[in-house]
Motif scaffolding. Structure first.
Motif, PDB file in Angstrom:
ATOM      1  N   GLU A 157       1.097  -1.149   0.026  1.00 33.99           N
ATOM      2  CA  GLU A 157      -0.152  -0.194  -0.001  1.00 33.99           C
ATOM      3  C   GLU A 157       0.824   1.406   0.099  1.00 33.99           C
ATOM      4  OE1 GLU A 157      -2.302  -0.600   3.397  1.00 33.99           O
ATOM      5  OE2 GLU A 157      -3.835  -1.860   2.475  1.00 33.99           O
ATOM      6  N   ALA A 158       2.100   1.324   0.783  1.00 34.86           N
ATOM      7  CA  ALA A 158       2.945   2.154   0.672  1.00 34.86           C
ATOM      8  C   ALA A 158       3.643   2.676  -0.631  1.00 34.86           C
ATOM      9  CB  ALA A 158       3.933   2.040   1.810  1.00 34.86           C
ATOM     10  N   GLY A 159       3.669   1.584  -1.322  1.00 36.82           N
ATOM     11  CA  GLY A 159       4.232   1.651  -2.762  1.00 36.82           C
ATOM     12  C   GLY A 159       5.195   0.578  -3.100  1.00 36.82           C
ATOM     13  N   ALA A 160       5.542  -0.661  -2.527  1.00 37.20           N
ATOM     14  CA  ALA A 160       6.463  -1.592  -2.944  1.00 37.20           C
ATOM     15  C   ALA A 160       5.591  -2.488  -4.077  1.00 37.20           C
ATOM     16  CB  ALA A 160       6.499  -2.562  -1.733  1.00 37.20           C
ATOM     17  N   ALA A 161       6.198  -2.815  -4.908  1.00 38.94           N
ATOM     18  CA  ALA A 161       5.676  -3.620  -6.076  1.00 38.94           C
ATOM     19  C   ALA A 161       5.696  -5.221  -5.839  1.00 38.94           C
ATOM     20  CB  ALA A 161       6.303  -3.356  -7.599  1.00 38.94           C
ATOM     21  N   ILE A 162       7.078  -5.470  -5.163  1.00 36.65           N
ATOM     22  CA  ILE A 162       7.597  -6.626  -4.701  1.00 36.65           C
ATOM     23  C   ILE A 162       7.777  -6.908  -3.383  1.00 36.65           C
ATOM     24  CG2 ILE A 162       9.603  -8.521  -5.088  1.00 36.65           C
ATOM     25  CD1 ILE A 162      10.246  -7.004  -7.510  1.00 36.65           C
ATOM     26  N   VAL A 163       7.226  -7.936  -3.015  1.00 40.55           N
ATOM     27  CA  VAL A 163       7.392  -8.260  -1.399  1.00 40.55           C
ATOM     28  C   VAL A 163       8.228  -9.641  -1.509  1.00 40.55           C
ATOM     29  CG1 VAL A 163       5.724  -7.177  -0.460  1.00 40.55           C
ATOM     30  CG2 VAL A 163       5.319  -9.418  -1.384  1.00 40.55           C
ATOM     31  N   HIS A 164       9.816  -9.517  -0.769  1.00 41.20           N
ATOM     32  CA  HIS A 164      10.822 -10.551  -0.509  1.00 41.20           C
ATOM     33  C   HIS A 164      10.350 -11.111   0.886  1.00 41.20           C
ATOM     34  CE1 HIS A 164      14.795 -12.080  -0.575  1.00 41.20           C
ATOM     35  NE2 HIS A 164      14.626 -12.113   0.705  1.00 41.20           N
ATOM     36  N   LEU A 165      10.180 -12.454   0.755  1.00 45.67           N
ATOM     37  CA  LEU A 165       9.496 -13.170   1.901  1.00 45.67           C
ATOM     38  C   LEU A 165      10.364 -14.010   2.421  1.00 45.67           C
ATOM     39  CD1 LEU A 165       5.859 -12.978   0.581  1.00 45.67           C
ATOM     40  CD2 LEU A 165       6.834 -11.619   2.533  1.00 45.67           C
ATOM     41  N   HIS A 166      10.562 -14.138   3.829  1.00 44.28           N
ATOM     42  CA  HIS A 166      10.995 -15.448   4.595  1.00 44.28           C
ATOM     43  C   HIS A 166      10.007 -15.710   5.399  1.00 44.28           C
ATOM     44  CE1 HIS A 166      15.635 -14.986   4.036  1.00 44.28           C
ATOM     45  NE2 HIS A 166      15.174 -14.115   3.270  1.00 44.28           N
ATOM     46  N   ALA A 167      10.120 -16.877   6.176  1.00 47.29           N
ATOM     47  CA  ALA A 167       9.095 -17.449   7.201  1.00 47.29           C
ATOM     48  C   ALA A 167       9.959 -17.527   8.468  1.00 47.29           C
ATOM     49  CB  ALA A 167       8.559 -18.702   6.684  1.00 47.29           C
ATOM     50  N   ARG A 168       9.151 -17.739   9.618  1.00 47.13           N
ATOM     51  CA  ARG A 168       9.489 -17.891  10.840  1.00 47.13           C
ATOM     52  C   ARG A 168       8.650 -18.611  11.861  1.00 47.13           C
ATOM     53  NH1 ARG A 168      13.714 -14.230  12.857  1.00 47.13           N
ATOM     54  NH2 ARG A 168      14.494 -12.455  11.310  1.00 47.13           N
ATOM     55  N   ASN A 169       9.253 -19.421  12.678  1.00 44.81           N
ATOM     56  CA  ASN A 169       8.658 -20.189  13.555  1.00 44.81           C
ATOM     57  C   ASN A 169       7.624 -19.221  14.306  1.00 44.81           C
ATOM     58  OD1 ASN A 169       7.763 -21.451  16.093  1.00 44.81           O
ATOM     59  ND2 ASN A 169       9.096 -23.282  15.733  1.00 44.81           N
ATOM     60  N   PRO A 170       6.475 -19.299  14.393  1.00 47.97           N
ATOM     61  CA  PRO A 170       5.695 -18.204  14.924  1.00 47.97           C
ATOM     62  C   PRO A 170       5.768 -18.435  16.655  1.00 47.97           C
ATOM     63  CG  PRO A 170       4.114 -19.960  14.093  1.00 47.97           C
ATOM     64  CD  PRO A 170       5.508 -20.013  13.661  1.00 47.97           C
ATOM     65  N   GLU A 171       6.263 -19.492  17.197  1.00 47.36           N
ATOM     66  CA  GLU A 171       6.196 -19.559  18.687  1.00 47.36           C
ATOM     67  C   GLU A 171       7.654 -18.967  18.971  1.00 47.36           C
ATOM     68  OE1 GLU A 171       4.177 -21.270  20.461  1.00 47.36           O
ATOM     69  OE2 GLU A 171       2.994 -21.636  18.617  1.00 47.36           O
ATOM     70  N   ASP A 172       8.865 -18.873  18.150  1.00 49.99           N
ATOM     71  CA  ASP A 172       9.896 -18.213  18.901  1.00 49.99           C
ATOM     72  C   ASP A 172      10.758 -17.395  18.026  1.00 49.99           C
ATOM     73  OD1 ASP A 172      11.231 -19.970  17.486  1.00 49.99           O
ATOM     74  OD2 ASP A 172      12.205 -21.060  18.838  1.00 49.99           O
ATOM     75  N   GLY A 173      10.170 -17.246  16.762  1.00 47.49           N
ATOM     76  CA  GLY A 173      10.827 -16.380  15.785  1.00 47.49           C
ATOM     77  C   GLY A 173      11.912 -16.906  15.164  1.00 47.49           C
ATOM     78  N   ARG A 174      12.244 -18.331  15.291  1.00 47.87           N
ATOM     79  CA  ARG A 174      13.394 -18.648  14.739  1.00 47.87           C
ATOM     80  C   ARG A 174      13.110 -18.776  13.205  1.00 47.87           C
ATOM     81  NH1 ARG A 174      17.203 -22.833  16.741  1.00 47.87           N
ATOM     82  NH2 ARG A 174      15.772 -22.766  18.585  1.00 47.87           N
ATOM     83  N   PRO A 175      13.997 -18.654  12.022  1.00 41.52           N
ATOM     84  CA  PRO A 175      14.025 -18.880  10.506  1.00 41.52           C
ATOM     85  C   PRO A 175      13.462 -20.366  10.356  1.00 41.52           C
ATOM     86  CG  PRO A 175      15.739 -17.549  11.105  1.00 41.52           C
ATOM     87  CD  PRO A 175      15.299 -17.943  12.391  1.00 41.52           C
ATOM     88  N   THR A 176      12.534 -20.093   9.678  1.00 44.33           N
ATOM     89  CA  THR A 176      12.127 -21.460   8.974  1.00 44.33           C
ATOM     90  C   THR A 176      11.867 -21.618   7.370  1.00 44.33           C
ATOM     91  OG1 THR A 176      10.731 -23.484   8.959  1.00 44.33           O
ATOM     92  CG2 THR A 176       9.701 -21.235   9.326  1.00 44.33           C
ATOM     93  N   GLY A 177      12.163 -22.795   6.641  1.00 45.10           N
ATOM     94  CA  GLY A 177      11.869 -22.697   5.387  1.00 45.10           C
ATOM     95  C   GLY A 177      10.799 -23.652   5.028  1.00 45.10           C
ATOM     96  N   SER A 178       9.830 -23.700   6.101  1.00 43.79           N
ATOM     97  CA  SER A 178       8.724 -24.657   5.885  1.00 43.79           C
ATOM     98  C   SER A 178       7.670 -24.179   4.880  1.00 43.79           C
ATOM     99  CB  SER A 178       8.030 -24.808   7.384  1.00 43.79           C
ATOM    100  OG  SER A 178       6.682 -25.305   7.310  1.00 43.79           O
ATOM    101  N   PRO A 179       7.312 -24.986   3.749  1.00 50.30           N
ATOM    102  CA  PRO A 179       6.171 -24.438   3.075  1.00 50.30           C
ATOM    103  C   PRO A 179       4.717 -24.210   3.813  1.00 50.30           C
ATOM    104  CG  PRO A 179       7.599 -26.192   1.970  1.00 50.30           C
ATOM    105  CD  PRO A 179       7.809 -26.112   3.383  1.00 50.30           C
TER     106      PRO A 179
END
Length: 308
Positions: free
Chosen positions: A39-61
C-alpha cells in the motif's frame, strides 16, 4: 528516467526478535506488514518465514502458506520467496522447499558462497527473549553460507522449471561472473533482475566505488539484458537506495536489511521504510512502478500462475 521498482524485504533470517519489537514474526504479522508495504508503494515483497512460537527462521512451505495466500488475495504484489531460507546453516533443500512447493512468480537466488558473519550482532547488550538467538548469530563466525554451482543449477532447474523467475542476489563481483556463466549456459534468460548487495560482513563493502564497480561490471557483462537493483544493509539502506535510483536502478528496503529508519531510530514497520524511500525518489522526479508495471518489466508469469 524509467520507473523504479521498490522491493520490500519483510523479515529475513538474520535479525532476531530481540533486536526490534517491530520485526514481524508470526504469519499474521508478516502478512500485515507486507500488505502495508505494498500500500505504501512496494511492487515486490521479498519473503522469509519464521517459527511463530519463537521467531526462529524456517523454510517450511506450510508456514509460508499461512501468509502468502492472504498477501495474494489482498494485494496485487509480486510475491518473491527467498531460497536463502532460514540462514547460512540450513541445507539447500530446506531453504528452497517453499519455492518448489509454491511456484511463485519470483524467488531470490544467492549467486555464490560467502563468509556471512553475523556474530557482531550477538555482542550488543540487550535482553534476549529466546535462547537460540545468540547461538544462531555467534555460529556464523565459523560458517560458510554455501551456494555452490551445483546448488545454483539445482535451484534454477527445479524452481525455474515452473516458470518462476529470480532475484539474483550478488554479494560480490565474482557473483556477477557466476550469473554470466549460467546465462551463457542457457539456464537463465533475460531480462535478469540483479540485486547487488552491499555492507554485509564477508561480502563487498558499501563505499560508493564498490557500488559503481558492481554496476560497471554488470553493464559490461549484461548490457541491456538486465534490471539493476541495490540493497544497502543497515545504515547504508537509504543512502545506497538513493544512489541506485539516481543512476537509473531499482531499490530494496525492509526490516530484513535494516531495522532502522534514522540514526538510532527503529523503523516501526516495513511500510515506514517504503514511504521514506518513495518520498526521496519522487522528490528526485522518479516515478514508482506499480506491481503490474513491474511484472511487465521483469517478464513474470503472473500471480494467477502460482501454486498458492
Amino acid at each position: 528516467m524509467k520507473k523504479a521498482i521498490i522491493t520490500a524485504a519483510i523479515t529475513g533470517g538474520a535479525h532476531t526478535p530481540s533486536m526490534s519489537p517491530y520485526l514481524p514474526v508470526t504469519p499474521e504479522e508478516i502478512a500485515e506488514q507486507a500488505i502495508e508495504a505494498v500500500e505504501a508503494g512496494a511492487a515486490i515483497v521479498h519473503l522469509h518465514a519464521r517459527n511463530p512460537e519463537d521467531g526462529r527462521p524456517t523454510g517450511s512451505p506450510e508456514v509460508f502458506r499461512e501468509f502468502v495466500g492472504r498477501i495474494k488475495r489482498e494485494t496485487d504484489a509480486i510475491v518473491n520467496i527467498s531460497t536463502g531460507g532460514g540462514g547460512p546453516g540450513m541445507p539447500i533443500n530446506e531453504r528452497a522447499a517453499a519455492g518448489i512447493d509454491l511456484q511463485p512468480e519470483m524467488c531470490s537466488l544467492n549467486m555464490g558462497s560467502i563468509n556471512l558473519n553475523l556474530s557482531e550482532m550477538a555482542k550488543k547488550n540487550r535482553e534476549w527473549k529466546y535462547g537460540w538467538e545468540v547461538e544462531h548469530l555467534e555460529a556464523t563466525k565459523d560458517l560458510v553460507f554455501r551456494n555452490t554451482y551445483a546448488d545454483i543449477e539445482w535451484i534454477l532447474k527445479t524452481i525455474g522449471g515452473a516458470g518462476t523467475r529470480f532475484e539474483f542476489e550478488c554479494y560480490d563481483v565474482s557473483h556477477l561472473y557466476t550469473l554470466k556463466y549460467f546465462l551463457d549456459q542457457g539456464l537463465v534468460k533475460p531480462p535478469l533482475f540483479i540485486q547487488t548487495i552491499f555492507g554485509l560482513r564477508g561480502a563487498i563493502g558499501s563505499h560508493i566505488e564498490d557500488v559503481l564497480h558492481q554496476k560497471r561490471t554488470a553493464d559490461r557483462l549484461f548490457g541491456d539484458q538486465y534490471h539493476w537493483s541495490v540493497l544497502g544493509a543497515g545504515k547504508d539502506q537509504i543512502p545506497l537506495s538513493t544512489i541506485s535510483a539516481i543512476l537509473g536502478g531499482n531499490v530494496r528496503v525492509g526490516l530484513e536489511d535494516s531495522l532502522y529508519i534514522g540514526r538510532s531510530e527503529l523503523a516501526v514497520s516495513n511500510a515506514a521504510q517504503v514511504r521514506k524511500i518513495r518520498e526521496i525518489l519522487e522528490g528526485l522526479g522518479i516515478e514508482i512502478a506499480t506491481p503490474t508495471e513491474a511484472r511487465e518489466i521483469l517478464a513474470l508469469k503472473g500471480k494467477d500462475n502460482t501454486a498458492f
